[in-house]
Design a protein around this motif. Structure first.
Motif, PDB file in Angstrom:
ATOM      1  N   UNK A 112       0.822  -1.208   0.000  1.00 58.70           N
ATOM      2  CA  UNK A 112       0.000   0.000   0.000  1.00 58.70           C
ATOM      3  C   UNK A 112       0.853   1.254   0.000  1.00 58.70           C
ATOM      4  N   UNK A 113       1.911   1.225   0.791  1.00 55.63           N
ATOM      5  CA  UNK A 113       2.727   2.441   0.873  1.00 55.63           C
ATOM      6  C   UNK A 113       3.556   2.617  -0.393  1.00 55.63           C
ATOM      7  N   UNK A 114       3.963   1.497  -0.987  1.00 54.53           N
ATOM      8  CA  UNK A 114       4.699   1.590  -2.253  1.00 54.53           C
ATOM      9  C   UNK A 114       3.737   2.009  -3.369  1.00 54.53           C
ATOM     10  N   UNK A 115       2.554   1.395  -3.357  1.00 58.02           N
ATOM     11  CA  UNK A 115       1.549   1.754  -4.370  1.00 58.02           C
ATOM     12  C   UNK A 115       1.249   3.243  -4.314  1.00 58.02           C
ATOM     13  N   UNK A 116       1.283   3.814  -3.112  1.00 57.58           N
ATOM     14  CA  UNK A 116       1.026   5.243  -2.942  1.00 57.58           C
ATOM     15  C   UNK A 116       2.237   6.096  -3.250  1.00 57.58           C
ATOM     16  N   UNK A 117       3.269   5.472  -3.776  1.00 59.93           N
ATOM     17  CA  UNK A 117       4.503   6.167  -4.172  1.00 59.93           C
ATOM     18  C   UNK A 117       5.133   6.932  -3.008  1.00 59.93           C
TER      19      UNK A 117
END
Lengths: 250, 226, 656
Positions: free
Chosen positions: C118-123
């Motif tokens: 999730x945190x990576x997906x949120x850049x």
């Protein structure tokens, strides 16, 4: 396309209404029925005339906000479709289309095509739920539910609460709506503990709110945009017998 | 929420369904009895008398009266409720379902009217007052009248419509719904809705033409047949 | 109200000197923070809960779940929705599913992995602590939803089924056919109904919130308009929760519902709540393109189609041949060419950008040039028609209903559409805005998705906020006011707020122009889509700013609102919402202009690598932009909440 619209205009619940006729040129077959009304309303506002009141929200057939009668049919002629998903290509050039609000004793008109469907929520308040508190749920996989039961429960849970069943019913009955909720919950083990109480209270509420009874004409099933089967109503009766001939008070 | 009573419409529905199914059974037996008309006055009257003295028939009669009363009361109450649920009527009416499904009250009313006439013509004089002793004769006399026969035939057409919806509806009300068996039941219902009235109508016409053979000859396609 | 006073050339925003650090993130290692918080948060006794009134605005996933749960705890809850029923909110339209770190599939999933994805997906533009808490709570959401009768898909053995979703490597998505959002919302709605029946919730449908009432710097009530009669009413409470959804509808054409709007959060912003990352808007790559000159909304085609579909355009520009006549060698599978590793399954922001890029290059499908093919014919050949129909039949039905064509024999035409707003009211760890006593839940807040939201996580966030977070965190605030009675609605603050609301409505009515409100909305949407859409640049954003201001001036000169304020009046409702959109649009543009980097959905053309990939600038922009309203005609003030990554290291997202 050219369309001639006869639209029911009514100021309020106790004011008599009447049909107004509107001629529309250049209707695109790619418009949804509501988009056609949008365009008509833009024109009416520009002309300084009161636009036609109608409700809609998601416009993808799932929220249940829209709905009125088109040529006497709830959500129009197309099966399994809400008005927001009904496109003008299903009408013919030059056609006269009659638009009326959903009518039923339990659905008073608010304005034009907007009706008050809060009686459906009132039915739900009586028992359309499982009384389980946040925090007390066991692990989701601790109670197996057969794939069939889950799938059937879903079929009934897909009701969008638009009121088309009530509008189409010659008796203005909410049996399909009520039956769908009861069926959804009775098919799941989680819904078991409250089933007698649920059916009693919901049925009593339905009548108290002014809905008629079911006479098994199945007009509801024919008009339901989610094509919910009248099996829901058979199940509703079954639940009622079960509750009626049982001593236990939940 | 306080309602008009313990799920009243469902109670009335159940009453209507159970009594209705019982009445269909009665219709079948009654039709069976009527077929003795074909055997002529001797057999018919004898069978009717036999039935009359059967002690079991007392019980059935009481049940029948109850069934009729309950069925009629349920029908009237349900119709009134349902009409009130409709509220304002549509200006543009589209008949979504077959007319007979919506007009149960009408077919019911016609059948009720027929019932009254029927009771007045046969049941009461034969069974209660004893004015009629020769039942076959009474039947023959009644059906000799073309108006009576016409009324009888029409009443059974309405009964057919009533049954066409009633059978399926009764099982739905009892909560019977099955993907395979419900369509089968529906077909049985339509069969009964045609077969039962057809049987009664056949006998009515049989009696009528028997009394009025000249009408039979008047039928163009039958001219020349005796 | 109009943008007068903002002279061109004057500063567009001011910057606060101090960083915004009061985010109340609990101490301890990341996995222990929420537990620590729960162990130490002040509690309110059952006897005292009865004395507190909480207002909840909005009845989507977040609002309905929050209201039901607070009622369960014993608070007096008052709920408003502008819908005719609390079952209509646009949460209902979510198709795909809801993520949860259950690891039922034994494929190596964990709370940590869900958090990381999730945190990576949120850049890397979201707060670690919030996202970790979200992942941690996710399993409980599934437990509870099953317990209240949500009919999730199941295996033959009777246990729950999972599927995978956009760009993750595990199967953690729970679903109920293509209507997961509906089933979850109806679940939350059913609980809300239960508490309405119990008398613990007072429900006001057809009531739209138009202002927050502030007493001594605390949110103490709301002003609402009864949409049925037009009556303006005051309601007091000890705390106010906004769960009013996102503002994607500002683009006019979006996948949002027609009534979705920003009014509640915008009025809160005007009362002092900071607005976080307003320019972070998710554009979904696969929606049905606009078909005619007038169209009211766009409809999404589920992301799942990309599992089996291939996206292409004809290699020849303006090729008018029907798709079946274009041989494979004359098709350009641009996603597969550009992103060989992920191909058609790149994340939403990247897919949407690529589609827009080929269309801007002139390869879009005629006649509009704004569509590409999503083709399932290869999959039909490979897997058989039956399999494809079973997987996507309901989507094909929907496509056919709208376009009149039925896939998979013809490829679907798709084009990106605005879908979700990651931005929203700035909230701290307790989901409280910068106004004490005012909370924002669900899409209305900015919190968990950073600069891009992963599929199947919006439902997760809404329910986690409502069922599992606010019931704890609200106690921390309310416990300070044990002796405080419910404010009197005759208080000056209530009278003034009502007067302001009324004045604004009367003003809208009194403009007396000629143009219907919707036309301004369409024009605003066009400006935003062109300049504050999928890709942005400084020049375009400045142009947008001046066009928005001009449009707003025109709006206040020329809008026509028929009917009365004191009556059922749908035109007035629309005009009022659009007037707020016209103000928010400006803040979105400024936010987009100030963020001189590319991250997630926010692609600034000036900041890209030589290969055209987004260039994130962590040294300068690893912060949440929280904007403070400074008053009519004054530039907003920027507060920066630094994002500190203790547990994960920001990396460059590569999907090549």
């Amino acid at each position: 396309m050219r369309i001639r619209l006869r639209v029911w205009r009514q100021r309020g619940p106790d004011v008599p209404g009447k049909f107004e006729v509107y001629e529309l040129e250049d209707v695109s077959p790619d418009w949804s029925f509501l988009e056609m009304l949008d365009v008509l309303n833009l024109r009416l506002v520009r002309e300084g005339k009161e636009p036609i009141a109608f409700e809609s929200d998601c416009r993808e057939g799932i929220c249940g906000t829209c709905g009125f009668m088109i040529n006497g049919r709830a959500h129009g002629p197309l099966k399994g479709t809400t008005v927001c998903q009904l496109h003008m290509r299903h009408f013919s050039d030059g056609e006269t289309i009659t638009v009326e609000p959903f009518r039923a004793r339990a659905f008073p008109v608010i304005r034009d095509l907007v009706v008050d469907r809060s009686a459906l929520d009132a039915i739900m308040q009586e028992g359309g739920y499982i009384s389980t508190n946040v925090g007390s749920a066991p692990d989701a996989n601790s109670i197996p539910v057969s794939r069939w039961a889950a799938s059937r429960a879903f079929d009934f849970a897909t009701c969008i609460g638009c009121g088309a069943c009530v509008a189409a019913c010659p008796n203005g009955s909410a049996s399909l709506f009520l039956g769908a909720k009861v069926s959804h919950l009775m098919l799941l083990p989680q819904g078991g503990p409250e089933r007698k109480r649920r059916i009693r209270k919901m049925l009593i509420a339905m009548e108290a709110l002014g809905f008629g009874g079911c006479s098994n004409t199945y007009a509801c099933e024919a008009e339901c945009p989610k094509e919910i089967s009248v099996e829901a109503i058979a199940r509703m009766y079954r639940e009622a017998w079960r509750a009626m001939f049982s001593h236990s008070e939940e | 929420m306080r309602g008009p009573g313990f799920y009243s419409f469902v109670v009335y529905k159940l009453s209507a369904a159970l009594t209705g199914l019982f009445l269909i059974l009665f219709l079948v037996f009654h039709l069976y009895g009527n077929f003795y008309l074909l055997e002529g006055p001797m057999v018919y009257n004898w069978k009717a008398r036999e039935l009359l003295v059967n002690p079991l028939i007392r019980v059935v009669e009481v049940l029948l009266v109850i069934a009729f009363v309950v069925h009629i009361v349920s029908g009237v109450v349900l119709t009134a409720r349902n009409w009130s649920g409709r509220g304002e009527r549509y200006r543009y009416v589209f008949w979504q379902t077959a007319f007979f499904k919506r007009l149960m009250w009408l077919s019911g009313a016609v059948i009720l009217l027929f019932l009254v006439v029927h009771l007045g013509t046969f049941t009461v004089p034969y069974r209660i007052t004893g004015e009629v002793q020769d039942l076959y004769q009474a039947v023959a006399k009644a059906f000799a009248n073309p108006w009576y026969t016409l009324f009888y035939v029409l009443a059974f057409v309405f009964l057919g419509f009533h049954l066409a919806h009633a059978w399926e509806s009764a099982f739905q009300t009892l909560g019977v719904f099955h993907r395979v068996w419900t369509p089968v039941l529906r077909s049985i219902g339509y069969f009964l809705a045609v077969a039962i009235p057809l049987g009664y109508i056949f006998l009515a016409l049989y009696m009528f033409f028997k009394a009025n053979p000249e009408w039979l000859r008047a039928l163009p396609f039958l001219s020349g047949v005796s | 109200m109009a943008g007068a006073g903002w002279e061109t050339g004057s500063a567009l925003w001011e910057e606060a000197r101090e960083p915004l650090t009061n985010n109340k993130i609990p101490p301890g290692a990341l996995p222990d923070k929420w537990t620590h918080y729960k162990n130490t948060v002040p509690l309110v006794s059952p006897a005292n809960k009865r004395k507190f009134t909480v207002i909840v605005v909005g009845t989507g996933l977040a609002g309905a779940s929050a209201a039901a749960t607070l009622a369960q705890l014993g608070y007096q809850v008052v709920v408003f929705t502008y819908h005719d029923s609390p079952r209509r909110a646009h949460s209902i339209a979510a198709q795909g599913g809801i993520n949860a770190a259950k690891n039922y599939q034994n494929d190596g999933d964990s709370v940590w992995r869900l958090f990381y994805d999730t945190i990576k997906g949120g850049d890397f533009r979201a707060r670690e602590a919030n996202v970790y808490r979200l992942a941690e709570i996710s399993p409980q959401i599934i437990d509870y939803c099953v317990a209240i009768g949500v009919p999730f898909a199941r295996e033959y053995g009777g246990l729950l089924a999972n599927r995978s979703f956009g760009g993750v490597l595990v199967q953690r998505t729970f679903y109920a056919r293509g209507q997961t959002g509906q089933q979850l919302l109806l679940g939350a709605y059913s609980q809300l109904m239960r508490w309405v029946h119990a008398g613990q919730v007072r429900l006001y449908p057809r009531h739209e919130m138009l202002d927050v009432v502030m007493i001594d710097g605390h949110a103490r009530g709301v002003i609402v308009r009864d949409l049925r009669t037009g009556e303006i009413r005051r309601f007091a409470a000890h705390a106010v929760i906004l769960a009013t959804g996102g503002y994607g509808n500002i683009y006019f054409l979006s996948t949002n519902a027609k009534m979705s709007n920003a009014t509640a959060i915008w009025r809160a912003y005007r009362r002092g709540a900071y607005f976080g990352n307003p320019s972070f808007v998710q554009v979904h790559p696969t929606a049905i393109p606009q078909a005619s000159h007038y169209q009211s909304k766009l409809t999404l085609m589920s992301e799942s189609l990309r599992n089996d579909g291939r996206i292409w355009v004809p290699k020849k520009k303006g090729d008018t041949r029907p798709p079946e006549e274009i041989p494979p060698e004359e098709r350009w599978y641009f996603l597969e060419e550009w992103y060989p590793a992920y191909g058609n399954l790149v994340p939403r922001d990247i897919g949407a950008r690529a589609i827009k890029k080929v269309c801007d290059m002139g390869y879009g499908l005629p006649p509009t040039g704004r569509a590409v093919y999503l083709d399932l014919r290869d999959a039909v050949e490979r897997l058989g028609r039956e399999t494809i129909e079973a997987r996507y039949g309901n989507l094909f039905d929907m496509y056919e209903r709208i376009t009149g064509e039925r896939p998979p024999d013809v490829p679907l035409r798709i084009y990106p559409a605005v879908h979700y707003t990651m931005g929203g009211l700035w909230v701290d760890y307790e989901l409280m805005t910068t106004i004490p006593g005012l909370y924002a839940l669900g899409e209305a807040n900015f919190s968990d998705h950073g600069a891009n939201r992963l599929g199947a996580s919006a439902l997760m966030q809404g329910l986690s906020d409502g069922y599992f977070i606010i019931p704890y965190t609200i106690g921390a605030y309310l416990s300070q006011f044990l002796r405080e009675p419910l404010p009197d609605t005759e208080h000056r603050a209530f009278r003034e707020a009502e007067e302001q609301v009324r004045a604004r409505l009367e003003k809208l009515k009194s403009v007396g122009g000629k143009t219907p409100p919707d036309e301004f909305h369409m024009r605003l949407g066009k400006i935003l889509w062109d300049y504050v859409g999928i890709s942005r640049n400084a020049e375009g954003l400045k142009k947008a700013l001046s066009e928005i201001r001009a449009l707003r001036d025109e709006f206040w000169r020329d809008v026509r609102v028929l009917g009365d304020v004191q009556d059922f009046n749908q035109e007035l409702e629309k005009a009022n919402r659009i007037s707020d959109f016209l103000e928010l649009a400006e803040l979105m543009t400024i936010d987009a202009l100030h963020r001189e980097e590319s991250c997630g959905c926010h692609f600034r053309e000036e900041y890209q690598t030589e290969e055209g990939e987004p260039l994130r600038r962590d040294d300068l922009f690893a912060y949440v932009a929280a904007w403070e309203y400074q008053g009519e005609g004054k530039p907003p003030r920027l507060h920066k909440e630094p994002l500190e990554f203790e547990a994960v290291k920001p990396t460059v997202r590569s999907y090549k």
